[in-house]
Design a protein around this motif. Structure first.
Motif, mmCIF file in Angstrom:
data_model
loop_
_atom_site.group_PDB
_atom_site.id
_atom_site.type_symbol
_atom_site.label_atom_id
_atom_site.label_comp_id
_atom_site.label_asym_id
_atom_site.label_seq_id
_atom_site.Cartn_x
_atom_site.Cartn_y
_atom_site.Cartn_z
ATOM 1 N N ALA A 43 0.444 -0.972 0.196
ATOM 2 C CA ALA A 43 -0.090 0.124 0.169
ATOM 3 C C ALA A 43 1.308 1.055 0.172
ATOM 4 O O ALA A 43 0.347 2.249 -0.764
ATOM 5 C CB ALA A 43 -0.905 -0.148 1.332
ATOM 6 N N SER A 44 2.075 1.009 0.279
ATOM 7 C CA SER A 44 3.040 2.467 0.463
ATOM 8 C C SER A 44 2.989 2.915 -0.604
ATOM 9 O O SER A 44 3.637 4.057 -1.234
ATOM 10 C CB SER A 44 3.395 2.796 1.777
ATOM 11 N N THR B 184 -4.030 7.352 -0.420
ATOM 12 C CA THR B 184 -4.092 6.938 1.014
ATOM 13 C C THR B 184 -3.219 5.691 0.915
ATOM 14 O O THR B 184 -2.734 5.217 -0.094
ATOM 15 C CB THR B 184 -5.470 6.167 0.615
ATOM 16 N N GLU B 185 -3.083 5.218 3.105
ATOM 17 C CA GLU B 185 -2.510 3.413 3.132
ATOM 18 C C GLU B 185 -3.331 2.539 3.110
ATOM 19 O O GLU B 185 -2.937 1.796 3.325
ATOM 20 C CB GLU B 185 -1.577 4.266 3.696
ATOM 21 N N ASP B 186 -4.925 3.462 3.002
ATOM 22 C CA ASP B 186 -5.561 1.672 2.829
ATOM 23 C C ASP B 186 -6.018 1.053 1.747
ATOM 24 O O ASP B 186 -6.424 1.351 0.374
ATOM 25 C CB ASP B 186 -7.212 2.222 3.428
ATOM 26 N N ILE B 187 -5.014 0.101 1.424
ATOM 27 C CA ILE B 187 -5.208 -1.028 0.312
ATOM 28 C C ILE B 187 -6.464 -1.213 0.006
ATOM 29 O O ILE B 187 -6.614 -1.319 -1.260
ATOM 30 C CB ILE B 187 -4.031 -2.001 0.854
ATOM 31 N N VAL B 188 -7.100 -1.534 0.834
ATOM 32 C CA VAL B 188 -9.127 -1.622 0.126
ATOM 33 C C VAL B 188 -9.538 -0.822 -0.862
ATOM 34 O O VAL B 188 -9.841 -0.748 -1.560
ATOM 35 C CB VAL B 188 -9.910 -2.030 1.086
ATOM 36 N N ALA B 189 -8.883 0.576 -0.134
ATOM 37 C CA ALA B 189 -9.448 1.743 -1.050
ATOM 38 C C ALA B 189 -8.838 2.151 -1.950
ATOM 39 O O ALA B 189 -9.194 2.197 -3.079
ATOM 40 C CB ALA B 189 -9.675 3.028 -0.507
ATOM 41 N N GLN B 190 -7.214 1.281 -1.987
ATOM 42 C CA GLN B 190 -6.914 1.909 -2.921
ATOM 43 C C GLN B 190 -7.082 1.284 -4.133
ATOM 44 O O GLN B 190 -7.257 1.347 -5.239
ATOM 45 C CB GLN B 190 -5.300 1.483 -3.077
#
Length: 192
Positions: free
Chosen positions: A71-72, A117-123
Motif C-alpha cells: 500500500a505504501s 491513501t495507505e488503505d489498500i482496500v480503498a486503493q
C-alpha cells in the motif's frame, strides 16, 4: 473437523471459480488463450502514440505495487501517475474526440489522486475505477505498447473488476497475493 471440511470446501470453490492456482490449470489457460479458439478475448487497434507513455508507465508501477500488496509503494507511485495525467497535453494528440478525452483525463486524475491513501482496500477500489477510465482514455489518446484488459469475476462480491497489464500473464492487483492468478484476458489493445 467440520470447520476443516468447510474450509477445504470453500477453498476448492474459490480455486475452481478462478481457474485454480495449479500449474496444470495455468498451462491450460495459457494454451487456450494462445490458440484463440477457446478465448473470448477481443482485439482493439488504437493509434500509436508515445504521448501516453508516462501515464502507462506510472499506472503499471501502481499496479505492480498492488499485486505485491504494498500500500505504501502504491501510494508513493500514484504521485507520478497524477503528475503524468495532469501534464498530458490533449491538444498535441491526433484524437478525434478532444472533449471526451479531456473528460476522461479529469476523471482518471481524480481516481489516481485517491490512490494516495495507505488503505489498500480503498486503493484497490480506486485503481479498478481508474482502470475502466484509463482504458477508454487510451483508446482515444493512443498507446505506445500492447496492453491487455484483464478481468477478475470475483472482485467486489462477484461483481467483477478489471485492470490493464503489459503482458498476458495474470497478476491480479485487485486481490494481490490472496488470489494472484484469478482473472482472464478480456481484450488486447494494440497499436494500428
Amino acid at each position: 473437523m467440520k470447520k476443516s471440511l468447510l474450509f477445504a470446501f470453500a477453498l476448492s470453490v474459490i480455486l475452481f471459480s478462478c481457474g485454480g492456482k495449479t500449474e496444470e490449470n495455468h498451462e491450460e489457460h495459457t494454451m487456450e488463450h494462445a490458440s484463440g479458439d477457446a478465448s473470448p478475448a477481443s482485439t482493439s487497434a488504437v493509434v500509436s502514440s508515445a504521448a501516453s507513455s508516462p501515464i502507462i508507465d506510472s499506472y503499471l508501477a501502481v499496479k505492480d505495487a498492488l499485486v505485491s500488496d504494498n500500500a505504501s509503494e502504491a501510494a508513493s507511485k500514484s504521485q507520478a501517475l497524477v503528475s503524468a495525467l495532469k501534464s498530458f497535453d490533449i491538444s498535441s494528440t491526433d484524437a478525434e474526440d478532444l472533449e471526451e478525452l479531456e473528460r476522461l483525463q479529469v476523471e482518471a486524475t481524480a481516481f489516481a489522486e485517491k490512490l494516495g491513501t495507505e488503505d489498500i482496500v480503498a486503493q484497490r477500489e480506486s485503481f479498478q475505477a481508474l482502470s475502466v477510465t484509463l482504458k477508454d482514455f487510451l483508446k482515444i489518446a493512443g498507446t505506445d505498447r500492447t496492453l491487455y484488459h484483464q478481468y477478475c469475476p470475483m472482485y467486489k462480491n462477484n461483481t467483477g473488476g478489471m485492470w490493464l497489464s503489459a503482458n498476458e500473464d495474470i497478476k491480479n492487483p485487485l486481490f494481490g497475493s490472496s488470489m494472484l492468478t484469478c482473472g482472464r484476458v478480456e481484450e488486447t489493445i494494440s497499436m494500428k
